[in-house]
Design an enzyme around this catalytic site. Structure first.
Site, PDB file in Angstrom:
ATOM      1  N   SER A  74       3.580  82.771  -7.977  1.00 51.96           N
ATOM      2  CA  SER A  74       3.243  83.325  -6.694  1.00 51.96           C
ATOM      3  C   SER A  74       4.405  83.623  -5.643  1.00 51.96           C
ATOM      4  O   SER A  74       4.395  84.562  -4.901  1.00 51.96           O
ATOM      5  CB  SER A  74       1.953  82.862  -6.045  1.00 51.96           C
ATOM      6  OG  SER A  74       0.875  83.075  -6.729  1.00 51.96           O
ATOM      7  N   LYS A  77       5.404  87.055  -5.751  1.00 50.60           N
ATOM      8  CA  LYS A  77       4.569  88.117  -5.091  1.00 50.60           C
ATOM      9  C   LYS A  77       5.530  88.617  -4.018  1.00 50.60           C
ATOM     10  O   LYS A  77       5.258  90.027  -3.581  1.00 50.60           O
ATOM     11  CB  LYS A  77       3.252  87.608  -4.839  1.00 50.60           C
ATOM     12  CG  LYS A  77       2.521  87.273  -5.812  1.00 50.60           C
ATOM     13  CD  LYS A  77       1.107  86.558  -5.462  1.00 50.60           C
ATOM     14  CE  LYS A  77       0.095  86.172  -6.596  1.00 50.60           C
ATOM     15  NZ  LYS A  77      -0.892  85.372  -6.102  1.00 50.60           N
ATOM     16  N   VAL A 271       1.976  77.917  -7.768  1.00 57.44           N
ATOM     17  CA  VAL A 271       1.482  76.949  -8.505  1.00 57.44           C
ATOM     18  C   VAL A 271       2.364  75.965  -9.497  1.00 57.44           C
ATOM     19  O   VAL A 271       2.088  74.818 -10.002  1.00 57.44           O
ATOM     20  CB  VAL A 271       0.094  77.361  -9.365  1.00 57.44           C
ATOM     21  CG1 VAL A 271      -0.673  77.947  -8.282  1.00 57.44           C
ATOM     22  CG2 VAL A 271       0.433  78.155 -10.325  1.00 57.44           C
TER      23      VAL A 271
END
Length: 327
Positions: A74, A77, A271
Protein backbone atom coordinates in the site's frame (compact mmCIF):
# COMPACT_ATOMS: atom_id res chain seq x y z
CA UNK A 1 18.07 19.45 34.54
CA UNK A 2 15.96 19.17 31.35
CA UNK A 3 18.33 21.56 29.61
CA UNK A 4 21.32 19.44 30.64
CA UNK A 5 19.63 16.29 29.33
CA UNK A 6 18.89 17.98 26.01
CA UNK A 7 22.48 19.16 25.70
CA UNK A 8 23.67 15.62 26.41
CA UNK A 9 21.30 14.17 23.79
CA UNK A 10 22.76 16.47 21.14
CA UNK A 11 26.12 14.79 21.65
CA UNK A 12 24.73 11.27 21.13
CA UNK A 13 25.27 9.80 17.67
CA UNK A 14 21.83 9.32 16.04
CA UNK A 15 23.09 6.20 14.24
CA UNK A 16 24.00 4.59 17.55
CA UNK A 17 20.63 5.53 18.99
CA UNK A 18 18.84 3.97 16.04
CA UNK A 19 20.86 0.77 16.43
CA UNK A 20 19.93 0.53 20.10
CA UNK A 21 16.25 1.25 19.44
CA UNK A 22 16.05 -1.33 16.63
CA UNK A 23 17.51 -4.04 18.84
CA UNK A 24 15.22 -3.05 21.70
CA UNK A 25 12.04 -3.29 19.62
CA UNK A 26 12.99 -6.29 17.49
CA UNK A 27 11.74 -8.94 20.01
CA UNK A 28 8.26 -7.36 20.02
CA UNK A 29 7.74 -8.91 16.58
CA UNK A 30 6.57 -12.02 18.45
CA UNK A 31 3.34 -10.13 19.23
CA UNK A 32 2.48 -9.78 15.53
CA UNK A 33 2.80 -11.84 12.39
CA UNK A 34 3.48 -11.38 8.71
CA UNK A 35 0.57 -10.98 6.29
CA UNK A 36 0.19 -14.70 5.66
CA UNK A 37 -3.23 -14.26 4.06
CA UNK A 38 -1.05 -13.44 1.05
CA UNK A 39 0.91 -16.72 0.92
CA UNK A 40 4.12 -15.28 -0.53
CA UNK A 41 4.28 -12.62 2.20
CA UNK A 42 4.01 -15.25 4.92
CA UNK A 43 7.43 -16.69 4.07
CA UNK A 44 9.54 -13.89 5.56
CA UNK A 45 11.39 -13.76 8.87
CA UNK A 46 9.04 -11.87 11.20
CA UNK A 47 11.87 -10.71 13.47
CA UNK A 48 13.44 -8.52 10.79
CA UNK A 49 13.51 -4.81 11.59
CA UNK A 50 15.43 -2.10 9.78
CA UNK A 51 15.41 1.64 9.25
CA UNK A 52 17.00 4.21 6.95
CA UNK A 53 16.89 7.97 7.49
CA UNK A 54 17.96 10.20 4.61
CA UNK A 55 18.86 13.90 4.90
CA UNK A 56 18.81 16.57 2.15
CA UNK A 57 22.59 16.59 1.76
CA UNK A 58 22.58 12.86 1.05
CA UNK A 59 23.65 11.83 4.55
CA UNK A 60 22.13 8.46 5.36
CA UNK A 61 21.94 6.73 8.71
CA UNK A 62 20.59 3.23 9.02
CA UNK A 63 20.30 0.32 11.41
CA UNK A 64 19.16 -3.28 11.49
CA UNK A 65 17.82 -4.99 8.38
CA UNK A 66 17.71 -1.76 6.42
CA UNK A 67 18.85 -3.19 3.07
CA UNK A 68 16.35 -6.06 2.89
CA UNK A 69 14.14 -5.98 -0.21
CA UNK A 70 10.36 -6.03 0.30
CA UNK A 71 7.28 -5.27 -1.77
CA UNK A 72 5.76 -1.83 -1.41
CA UNK A 73 2.14 -2.98 -1.10
CA UNK A 74 0.00 0.00 0.00
CA UNK A 75 2.97 2.38 0.11
CA UNK A 76 2.67 2.28 -3.68
CA UNK A 77 -0.72 4.00 -3.37
CA UNK A 78 1.12 7.26 -2.68
CA UNK A 79 3.10 6.84 -5.90
CA UNK A 80 0.09 5.95 -8.06
CA UNK A 81 -1.86 8.90 -6.64
CA UNK A 82 1.03 11.23 -7.46
CA UNK A 83 1.32 9.73 -10.94
CA UNK A 84 -2.41 10.15 -11.59
CA UNK A 85 -2.37 13.78 -10.41
CA UNK A 86 0.69 14.55 -12.54
CA UNK A 87 -0.89 13.07 -15.67
CA UNK A 88 -4.59 13.87 -15.23
CA UNK A 89 -4.50 16.90 -12.96
CA UNK A 90 -5.75 17.17 -9.39
CA UNK A 91 -9.37 18.21 -10.25
CA UNK A 92 -9.82 15.18 -12.53
CA UNK A 93 -8.50 12.81 -9.87
CA UNK A 94 -10.53 14.29 -7.02
CA UNK A 95 -13.68 14.10 -9.12
CA UNK A 96 -13.28 10.32 -8.85
CA UNK A 97 -11.68 9.80 -5.44
CA UNK A 98 -12.31 11.83 -2.28
CA UNK A 99 -9.83 12.83 0.44
CA UNK A 100 -11.82 11.85 3.54
CA UNK A 101 -10.58 9.38 6.19
CA UNK A 102 -12.69 6.32 6.87
CA UNK A 103 -12.98 4.16 9.95
CA UNK A 104 -13.57 1.03 7.89
CA UNK A 105 -11.07 -1.66 6.93
CA UNK A 106 -8.82 -0.78 3.99
CA UNK A 107 -10.55 -3.40 1.81
CA UNK A 108 -14.12 -2.62 2.92
CA UNK A 109 -16.97 -2.29 0.43
CA UNK A 110 -19.62 -1.06 2.87
CA UNK A 111 -19.22 2.72 2.43
CA UNK A 112 -19.34 2.38 -1.34
CA UNK A 113 -22.85 1.01 -0.92
CA UNK A 114 -24.27 3.27 1.80
CA UNK A 115 -22.74 6.57 0.62
CA UNK A 116 -24.12 7.36 -2.81
CA UNK A 117 -22.91 7.74 -5.50
CA UNK A 118 -20.28 5.30 -4.23
CA UNK A 119 -17.23 7.51 -4.65
CA UNK A 120 -14.20 6.02 -2.83
CA UNK A 121 -13.39 7.95 0.33
CA UNK A 122 -9.65 8.35 -0.34
CA UNK A 123 -6.86 6.92 -2.53
CA UNK A 124 -5.16 5.14 0.39
CA UNK A 125 -7.86 2.47 0.72
CA UNK A 126 -8.22 -0.31 -1.84
CA UNK A 127 -11.34 1.07 -3.53
CA UNK A 128 -9.63 4.42 -4.04
CA UNK A 129 -6.36 2.85 -5.20
CA UNK A 130 -8.18 0.66 -7.72
CA UNK A 131 -9.92 3.74 -9.10
CA UNK A 132 -6.58 5.53 -9.33
CA UNK A 133 -5.02 2.55 -11.13
CA UNK A 134 -7.81 2.68 -13.70
CA UNK A 135 -7.21 6.35 -14.58
CA UNK A 136 -3.45 6.17 -15.06
CA UNK A 137 -2.60 7.16 -18.66
CA UNK A 138 -2.43 4.37 -21.21
CA UNK A 139 -4.71 2.09 -23.19
CA UNK A 140 -3.55 -1.12 -21.52
CA UNK A 141 -2.19 -2.42 -18.22
CA UNK A 142 1.28 -2.44 -19.79
CA UNK A 143 1.10 1.25 -20.77
CA UNK A 144 -0.32 2.31 -17.41
CA UNK A 145 2.42 0.41 -15.57
CA UNK A 146 5.13 1.84 -17.82
CA UNK A 147 4.01 5.33 -16.84
CA UNK A 148 3.98 4.39 -13.16
CA UNK A 149 7.46 2.83 -13.43
CA UNK A 150 8.76 5.99 -15.11
CA UNK A 151 7.52 8.08 -12.18
CA UNK A 152 9.20 5.69 -9.75
CA UNK A 153 12.43 5.85 -11.75
CA UNK A 154 12.33 9.65 -11.62
CA UNK A 155 11.99 9.50 -7.84
CA UNK A 156 14.48 6.77 -6.87
CA UNK A 157 16.80 6.73 -9.88
CA UNK A 158 16.12 3.15 -10.97
CA UNK A 159 13.38 1.15 -12.61
CA UNK A 160 11.42 -0.86 -10.03
CA UNK A 161 11.40 -4.64 -10.17
CA UNK A 162 8.23 -6.68 -9.76
CA UNK A 163 8.29 -9.57 -7.30
CA UNK A 164 6.55 -12.09 -9.53
CA UNK A 165 5.83 -14.61 -6.78
CA UNK A 166 4.10 -11.98 -4.65
CA UNK A 167 2.16 -10.69 -7.66
CA UNK A 168 0.98 -14.19 -8.57
CA UNK A 169 0.10 -14.93 -4.95
CA UNK A 170 -1.99 -11.77 -4.70
CA UNK A 171 -3.57 -12.30 -8.13
CA UNK A 172 -4.78 -15.75 -7.13
CA UNK A 173 -6.26 -14.54 -3.82
CA UNK A 174 -7.65 -11.16 -4.97
CA UNK A 175 -11.30 -12.08 -4.45
CA UNK A 176 -12.16 -9.02 -2.33
CA UNK A 177 -10.32 -6.66 -4.67
CA UNK A 178 -12.14 -8.16 -7.66
CA UNK A 179 -15.44 -7.59 -5.88
CA UNK A 180 -14.47 -3.98 -5.18
CA UNK A 181 -13.39 -3.46 -8.78
CA UNK A 182 -16.61 -4.89 -10.20
CA UNK A 183 -18.67 -2.69 -7.89
CA UNK A 184 -16.65 0.38 -8.95
CA UNK A 185 -17.12 -0.59 -12.59
CA UNK A 186 -20.87 -0.88 -12.09
CA UNK A 187 -20.99 2.60 -10.50
CA UNK A 188 -18.84 4.10 -13.31
CA UNK A 189 -15.85 5.05 -11.17
CA UNK A 190 -13.55 2.46 -12.73
CA UNK A 191 -12.42 3.73 -16.13
CA UNK A 192 -10.58 0.60 -17.30
CA UNK A 193 -11.65 -3.03 -17.40
CA UNK A 194 -11.60 -4.95 -14.13
CA UNK A 195 -8.83 -7.43 -14.95
CA UNK A 196 -6.66 -4.71 -16.48
CA UNK A 197 -7.10 -2.54 -13.40
CA UNK A 198 -6.32 -5.43 -11.07
CA UNK A 199 -3.11 -6.18 -12.96
CA UNK A 200 -1.97 -2.58 -12.62
CA UNK A 201 -2.90 -2.39 -8.95
CA UNK A 202 -1.40 -5.72 -7.91
CA UNK A 203 1.82 -5.16 -9.86
CA UNK A 204 2.27 -1.73 -8.28
CA UNK A 205 1.82 -3.40 -4.88
CA UNK A 206 4.44 -5.99 -5.87
CA UNK A 207 7.11 -3.39 -6.73
CA UNK A 208 10.25 -4.19 -4.76
CA UNK A 209 11.93 -1.57 -2.59
CA UNK A 210 14.28 -1.09 0.33
CA UNK A 211 14.10 1.28 3.27
CA UNK A 212 16.55 3.52 1.40
CA UNK A 213 14.20 3.75 -1.60
CA UNK A 214 11.16 4.78 0.43
CA UNK A 215 13.25 7.10 2.61
CA UNK A 216 14.28 8.93 -0.57
CA UNK A 217 10.66 9.29 -1.68
CA UNK A 218 9.81 10.53 1.82
CA UNK A 219 12.64 13.06 1.62
CA UNK A 220 11.36 14.39 -1.71
CA UNK A 221 7.85 14.75 -0.29
CA UNK A 222 9.25 16.44 2.83
CA UNK A 223 10.61 19.11 0.49
CA UNK A 224 7.31 19.54 -1.38
CA UNK A 225 8.37 17.48 -4.39
CA UNK A 226 11.86 18.96 -4.70
CA UNK A 227 14.70 16.43 -4.95
CA UNK A 228 17.30 18.06 -2.66
CA UNK A 229 20.09 15.71 -3.72
CA UNK A 230 19.56 16.18 -7.47
CA UNK A 231 18.41 19.80 -7.05
CA UNK A 232 15.33 19.25 -9.21
CA UNK A 233 11.57 19.62 -8.80
CA UNK A 234 10.34 16.11 -9.61
CA UNK A 235 6.77 16.31 -8.26
CA UNK A 236 4.60 19.43 -8.63
CA UNK A 237 4.44 21.23 -5.31
CA UNK A 238 0.65 21.13 -5.02
CA UNK A 239 0.60 17.39 -5.72
CA UNK A 240 3.29 16.71 -3.11
CA UNK A 241 1.44 18.74 -0.48
CA UNK A 242 -1.82 16.89 -1.16
CA UNK A 243 -0.06 13.52 -0.98
CA UNK A 244 1.45 14.45 2.40
CA UNK A 245 -1.92 15.52 3.77
CA UNK A 246 -3.43 12.18 2.73
CA UNK A 247 -0.54 10.29 4.32
CA UNK A 248 -1.15 12.10 7.61
CA UNK A 249 -4.92 11.61 7.66
CA UNK A 250 -5.33 8.27 5.88
CA UNK A 251 -1.91 6.65 5.54
CA UNK A 252 -1.87 4.20 8.44
CA UNK A 253 -5.16 2.39 7.85
CA UNK A 254 -7.52 2.55 10.85
CA UNK A 255 -4.69 3.70 13.11
CA UNK A 256 -4.15 6.94 11.16
CA UNK A 257 -5.67 9.07 13.92
CA UNK A 258 -3.45 7.48 16.55
CA UNK A 259 -0.34 8.06 14.44
CA UNK A 260 -1.29 11.68 13.81
CA UNK A 261 -1.85 12.24 17.54
CA UNK A 262 1.08 10.33 19.02
CA UNK A 263 3.68 10.25 16.23
CA UNK A 264 2.78 13.40 14.34
CA UNK A 265 4.47 12.86 10.97
CA UNK A 266 2.98 11.97 7.58
CA UNK A 267 3.42 8.23 7.03
CA UNK A 268 2.17 5.43 4.78
CA UNK A 269 2.32 1.75 5.59
CA UNK A 270 1.96 -1.48 3.66
CA UNK A 271 1.01 -4.97 4.83
CA UNK A 272 4.46 -6.27 3.84
CA UNK A 273 5.76 -4.32 6.85
CA UNK A 274 7.07 -1.16 5.23
CA UNK A 275 6.50 2.36 6.53
CA UNK A 276 7.41 5.47 4.56
CA UNK A 277 7.49 8.62 6.70
CA UNK A 278 8.82 12.15 6.44
CA UNK A 279 9.75 15.15 8.53
CA UNK A 280 9.46 18.53 6.77
CA UNK A 281 12.21 21.12 7.37
CA UNK A 282 9.81 23.38 9.26
CA UNK A 283 9.17 20.73 11.92
CA UNK A 284 12.47 21.11 13.78
CA UNK A 285 14.58 24.01 14.99
CA UNK A 286 17.56 21.98 16.15
CA UNK A 287 19.47 18.85 15.26
CA UNK A 288 19.03 16.09 14.39
CA UNK A 289 17.20 16.53 11.08
CA UNK A 290 16.79 20.28 11.26
CA UNK A 291 16.59 20.35 7.46
CA UNK A 292 13.99 17.60 7.30
CA UNK A 293 14.38 13.96 6.37
CA UNK A 294 12.80 10.93 4.78
CA UNK A 295 12.33 7.77 6.81
CA UNK A 296 12.02 4.20 5.57
CA UNK A 297 11.24 1.35 7.98
CA UNK A 298 10.75 -2.37 7.44
CA UNK A 299 9.36 -4.84 9.97
CA UNK A 300 7.17 -7.60 8.47
CA UNK A 301 5.30 -8.56 11.65
CA UNK A 302 2.09 -6.53 11.39
CA UNK A 303 -0.54 -5.59 13.96
CA UNK A 304 -4.33 -5.84 13.85
CA UNK A 305 -4.54 -2.72 11.67
CA UNK A 306 -2.14 -4.03 9.02
CA UNK A 307 0.75 -1.76 10.08
CA UNK A 308 4.24 -2.93 10.97
CA UNK A 309 4.16 -3.65 14.70
CA UNK A 310 7.83 -3.11 15.51
CA UNK A 311 8.20 -0.49 12.79
CA UNK A 312 5.39 1.54 14.30
CA UNK A 313 6.93 1.25 17.77
CA UNK A 314 10.27 2.39 16.40
CA UNK A 315 8.78 5.33 14.51
CA UNK A 316 6.80 6.48 17.54
CA UNK A 317 9.88 6.23 19.79
CA UNK A 318 12.16 8.22 17.50
CA UNK A 319 9.48 10.84 16.84
CA UNK A 320 9.04 11.39 20.56
CA UNK A 321 12.72 11.22 21.48
CA UNK A 322 13.79 13.61 18.73
CA UNK A 323 10.60 15.73 18.83
CA UNK A 324 9.86 15.19 15.14
CA UNK A 325 6.12 15.86 15.31
CA UNK A 326 4.85 18.55 12.96
CA UNK A 327 2.39 19.70 15.64
Amino acid sequence: MKELIKEHQKDINPALQLHDWVEYYRPFAANGQSANYIPALGKVNDSQLGICVLEPDGTMIHAGDWNVSFTMQSISKVISFIAACMSRGIPYVLDRVDVEPTGDAFNSIIRLEINKPGKPFNPMINAGALTIASILPGESAYEKLEFLYSVMETLIGKRPRIHEEVFRSEWETAHRNRALAYYLKETNFLEAEVEETLEVYLKQCAMESTTEDIALIGLILAHDGYHPIRHEQVIPKDVAKLAKALMLTCGMYNASGKYAAFVGVPAKSGVSGGIMALVPPSARREQPFQSGCGIGIYGPAIDEYGNSLTGGMLLKHMAQEWELSIF
